[in-house]
Design an enzyme around this catalytic site. Structure first.
Site, PDB file in Angstrom:
ATOM      1  N   THR A 138      44.717  31.932  33.307  1.00 38.65           N
ATOM      2  CA  THR A 138      45.521  33.156  33.262  1.00 38.65           C
ATOM      3  C   THR A 138      46.990  32.808  33.497  1.00 38.65           C
ATOM      4  O   THR A 138      47.281  31.863  34.222  1.00 38.65           O
ATOM      5  CB  THR A 138      45.015  34.093  34.380  1.00 38.65           C
ATOM      6  OG1 THR A 138      43.756  34.601  33.998  1.00 38.65           O
ATOM      7  CG2 THR A 138      45.959  35.234  34.672  1.00 38.65           C
TER       8      THR A 138
ATOM      9  N   GLY B 139      43.060  34.586  39.843  1.00 39.17           N
ATOM     10  CA  GLY B 139      41.881  34.269  40.649  1.00 39.17           C
ATOM     11  C   GLY B 139      40.733  35.183  40.268  1.00 39.17           C
ATOM     12  O   GLY B 139      40.756  35.789  39.192  1.00 39.17           O
TER      13      GLY B 139
HETATM   14  N1  ASP Z   1      42.283  37.262  37.535  1.00 38.34           N
HETATM   15  C1  ASP Z   1      41.746  37.086  36.215  1.00 38.34           C
HETATM   16  C2  ASP Z   1      40.593  38.040  36.010  1.00 38.34           C
HETATM   17  O1  ASP Z   1      39.777  38.176  36.910  1.00 38.34           O
HETATM   18  C3  ASP Z   1      41.272  35.694  35.936  1.00 38.34           C
HETATM   19  C4  ASP Z   1      42.187  34.553  36.323  1.00 38.34           C
HETATM   20  O2  ASP Z   1      43.171  34.763  37.023  1.00 38.34           O
HETATM   21  O3  ASP Z   1      41.950  33.411  35.894  1.00 38.34           O
HETATM   22  O4  ASP Z   1      40.477  38.574  34.933  1.00 38.34           O
END
Ligand code: ASP
Length: 315
Positions: free
Chosen positions: A182, A234
């Site tokens: 992300t 996260g």
């Molecule tokens: N926070 C993002 C989600 O849960 C994923 C990530 O940050 O990698 O969609």
């Protein structure tokens, strides 16, 4: 002080899983984004435009789980979430579960400026994008062999996979995978105005219609000139329930905590107690920044007008 901070995802990022080639790819990807966003700030541009410029570069780079590099859903599709917030006006624009949009962060900007709403989802967000001349992209633009293989391994299970969850077998992730992430950016411009943006493909094998923290104002993304601008990465389900970004802002506004203290309380104590793994980037109106994580690492970078320049991965 003008400052731009970016991230490319947090998780089980360790020297053991990185090769020299991977480090070079991430260095390059982060630097291109820093250059694009910082050029806006350096030219007297505002923080929201800088955040959009930086995130657009990260979305165009398939090594990151956003835009072109978005992960596969349970149905084998790509559903993207993104948000942008202006810390001066508290205006915000977000989209959830949108498909076939080349740069979701540009659409978030259009939602903020021209929709009369804060968040649009799915087909409605796509329809609005067409009225604003936002560039579309066919499904094969989002195809990525490594991500496809990542998904194939777990598509027949009920597991979802966080992009950097290298050793979390509970959620179905084989150890030692090449992971991606992300993306997000926060900026403080020459007028002390803050902005935050986040863009993601979410989690591999996520359920149709699943929405994470990234597009939810106050959870994955928040900006307020009175306190800070934050972009999170996260395990979204935990970041949503912990209302991470707004919680940090509240600790600063109502309890007088510093940016660093507030980030530590939420990421290293509250989230840990809940079992939520991840991290965030933050900046305040003086241009002071923070990287904060409770995971092994986070792809991250900062540049400011005091001459600071840093790209880092590990915790
Ligand atoms: N926070 C993002 C989600 O849960 C994923 C990530 O940050 O990698 O969609």
């Amino acid at each position: 002080m003008i400052t731009l901070v970016i991230h490319g995802g947090a998780g089980n990022i360790t020297p053991a899983m990185m090769t020299k080639e991977m480090e070079a790819d991430y260095d390059k990807g982060l630097k291109v984004a820093l250059d694009a966003g910082y050029a806006v700030l350096n030219g007297g541009g505002n923080s929201t435009d800088a955040v959009v410029a930086a995130i657009t570069e990260l979305e165009n780079n398939p090594i990151f789980n956003a835009g072109r590099g978005s992960v596969f859903t349970k149905k084998g599709l790509h559903e993207m979430d993104a948000a942008l917030m202006d810390g001066k006006t508290l205006a915000a624009g977000a989209l959830a579960g949108v498909r076939n949009i080349k740069n979701p962060i540009k659409l978030a900007n259009e939602v903020m400026l021209h929709s009369g709403h804060v968040m649009l989802s799915g087909a409605g967000a796509f329809e609005f994008a067409l009225t604003r001349g936002i560039e579309q992209a066919p499904d094969d633009y989002f195809f990525n062999k490594q991500r496809y293989e990542q998904w194939i391994k777990i598509r027949d299970s009920n597991f979802t996979q966080l992009d950097h969850e290298g050793d979390n077998l509970k959620s179905g992730t084989p150890e030692g995978e090449y992971k991606f992430g992300t993306v997000g950016a926060v900026a403080c411009d020459a007028n002390g105005n803050l902005a935050a943006g986040t863009s993601t493909g979410g989690m591999t094998n996520k359920r149709f219609g699943r929405i994470g923290d990234s597009p939810v104002i106050g959870s994955g993304t928040y900006a307020n000139n009175a306190t800070c601008a934050i972009s999170c990465t996260g395990h979204g389900e935990f970041f949503l329930r912990a209302v991470v970004a707004h919680d940090i802002s509240c600790l600063m506004e109502y309890k007088g905590l510093s940016l660093q203290e507030a980030c530590n309380v939420v990421v290293k104590d509250k989230l840990v107690k809940m079992g939520g793994e991840g991290g965030l980037i933050a900046v305040n109106a003086k241009g002071e920044h923070q990287f904060c994580m409770n995971s092994a690492g986070m792809y991250r970078a900062v540049r400011n007008s005091n001459g600071k320049e840093e790209i880092a991965y590990y915790g």
